[in-house]
Enzyme design. Structure first.
Site, PDB file in Angstrom:
ATOM      1  CE  LYS A  77      -3.759   2.210   2.631  1.00 54.00           C
ATOM      2  NZ  LYS A  77      -4.651   2.108   3.804  1.00 54.00           N
ATOM      3  CB  SER A 152      -7.890   4.029   2.781  1.00 59.97           C
ATOM      4  OG  SER A 152      -7.075   3.401   3.768  1.00 59.97           O
ATOM      5  CB  SER A 176      -8.340   1.118   5.573  1.00 59.64           C
ATOM      6  OG  SER A 176      -9.088   2.289   5.385  1.00 59.64           O
TER       7      SER A 176
END
Ligand code: GLN
Length: 484
Positions: A77, A152, A176
């Site tokens: 990420k 996210s 997330s």
């Protein structure tokens, strides 16, 4: 489609061990799929860096060194800083930023021999539930490109779900990891707060942020967590606990497991298609020997206002470092220092980030601190207490991850509160610092994936992974692939 697409890490590791594939081949395969994909799941890909890492992994294996993860591709990420890739946090503010060091998570997975295939798209500074807040555009859901991937960590979830790579890192501040895993039909675990180092994880809300693995199976998540977790003296909230083998209990039978079902997680806001999949999964656990008890988490509804005070408060403080002096973007024209700050931050941050900074500064300001921030902290404590009461009657808690399947891109884009409400089932565990995971348990409306959430008490990751693995050994939802 290559043989390695949609493979588990475990399978790929066997291919490497038996010499049927090389790390370079696996990296090339993954890079080719990333290149051909139009999901917008990646922000930065550098084949020369990945292939050099893969070569080193092949050499290590040839020399009889390395472990199960050596040579396996992974995506990070883009909230974890990396010295060989850009680290943008999904923001224009850091669009060209390259860190001088690797985050601890990145460093540990690299030390285990994993090959980074790129940085995945995410909501700006991890603020969001749909991955539409990224300065690099929305991520598309591989099951239906009209749908959001969730946020996210949407890029990580979409990349794994689409078989671009078998594993990715994510971070979970209020859901997330769990929510995009659920909406994309993959497996993800948010560990107990403090298990995984936050060093080099670009900070959103420091008392909530926690990194964790996203993969196809619980078994793979355990392998990854083994490498990711552990004390780090560079993170002041890192927990000093002995190293654990998170795979150790995978094969324990579930006979006698007490599953708590919070009545607040099955109320009016839950859509019927998601409820049906979650109920069916719970039935499956009963056939595996578990028993079900109704529990109550009475402050569930208060998790939304409490979280959306605490998280923005911490964000407003954390994001004050982006001033055009130390990192990233700086406005090209300005009158004086004040003007430079203003223009830099006006240009660099997106709308949602600005909204959170304003809310955060407001609730921390003189005269409002007691009314908002202090109240929210008190509620946070009560929410944590509610879980402890519940765990007197059950071993794990189960429920939905999100109230609905993935919605369409654009549907809630102009309505921040609608996005916040979709976090109702994930925020409480975050506020309490508890571990939670999501596993795929079926498909709802529009053939979009549904996730089951499993929450455990502090440090019960091995138990959660065991529970998830037993389910995955008895069912095949986790093996479904989009477009099949
Ligand atoms: N949707 C929540 C938020 O926007 C949670 C995000 C996260 O876990 N990073 O803050």
């Amino acid at each position: 489609m290559s043989a390695a697409q949609f493979a588990t890490l475990k399978h790929l590791s066997e291919l490497l061990a038996s010499g049927k594939a090389s790390a370079v081949e696996l990296a090339q395969d993954s890079l080719a799929r990333i290149d051909a994909s139009d999901l917008n799941a990646f922000i930065d890909v550098r084949p020369e860096v990945s292939l050099a890492q893969a070569k080193a992994a092949d050499a290590a294996r040839a020399a009889g060194q390395g472990g199960a993860l050596t040579g396996l591709p992974i995506a990070h990420k883009d909230i974890f800083v990396t010295k060989d890739f850009r680290s943008t946090a999904g923001s224009k503010m850091l669009a060209d930023y390259v860190s001088p060091f690797d985050a601890t998570v990145v460093e540990r997975l690299a030390a285990a021999g994993m090959v980074t295939v790129g940085k995945t798209n995410c909501d700006e500074f991890a603020m969001g539930s749909s991955n539409e807040n990224s300065a690099f555009g929305a991520v598309k859901n591989p099951w239906d490109v009209a749908a959001i991937a969730g946020g996210s960590s949407g890029g990580s979830a979409a990349a794994v779900a689409a078989g671009l790579v078998s594993a990715a890192t994510g971070t979970d501040t209020g859901g997330s990891i769990r929510q995009p895993a659920a909406l994309c039909g993959i497996t993800g675990i948010k560990p107990t707060y403090g298990r995984v180092s936050r060093y080099g994880m670009i900070a959103y809300a420091s008392s909530l942020d926690q990194g964790g693995p996203m993969a196809r199976t619980a078994e793979d998540c355990a392998l990854l967590l083994n490498a990711m977790a552990g004390f780090d003296m560079r993170d002041s909230t890192s927990l000093e606990r002995p190293v654990e083998d998170f795979s150790r209990d995978l094969n324990q039978p579930l006979q006698g497991l007490r599953i708590g079902l919070p009545k607040e997680y099955f109320g009016a806001g839950l859509s019927s298609d998601v409820a049906a999949c979650v109920q069916a999964a719970i039935k499956q656990f009963e056939t595996l020997g578990a028993t079900v008890v109704e529990i109550t988490l009475p402050r569930t509804e208060l998790s939304i206002p409490a979280y959306y005070v605490v998280a923005p408060a911490e964000a407003s403080s954390n994001l004050s470092r982006f001033d055009g002096v130390r990192y990233g973007h700086r406005a090209s024209e300005y009158k004086d220092l004040q003007d430079m700050y203003k223009k830099t931050r006006a240009e660099g941050f997106g709308a949602e980030v600005k909204r959170r900074i304003m809310v955060g500064a407001y609730v921390l300001s003189h005269g409002y601190y007691d009314a908002y921030y202090l109240q929210a902290q008190k509620i946070r404590r009560l929410i944590a207490d509610d879980f402890q009461t519940a765990f007197a009657d059950c071993d794990v808690i189960m429920g939905p991850v999100a109230p609905t399947v993935a919605w369409n891109i654009g549907d809630k884009a102009d309505d921040p509160v609608a996005n916040y409400l979709a976090d109702i089932y994930t925020l409480s565990a975050s506020l309490a610092g508890l571990p939670g995971m999501s596993i795929p348990v079926g498909f709802g409306n529009g053939q979009r994936p549904v996730g089951l959430q499993i929450i455990g008490n502090y440090f019960s990751e091995a138990r959660l992974l065991n529970v998830a693995h037993q389910y995955q050994s008895a069912t095949d939802w986790h093996t479904k692939t989009p477009g099949a």
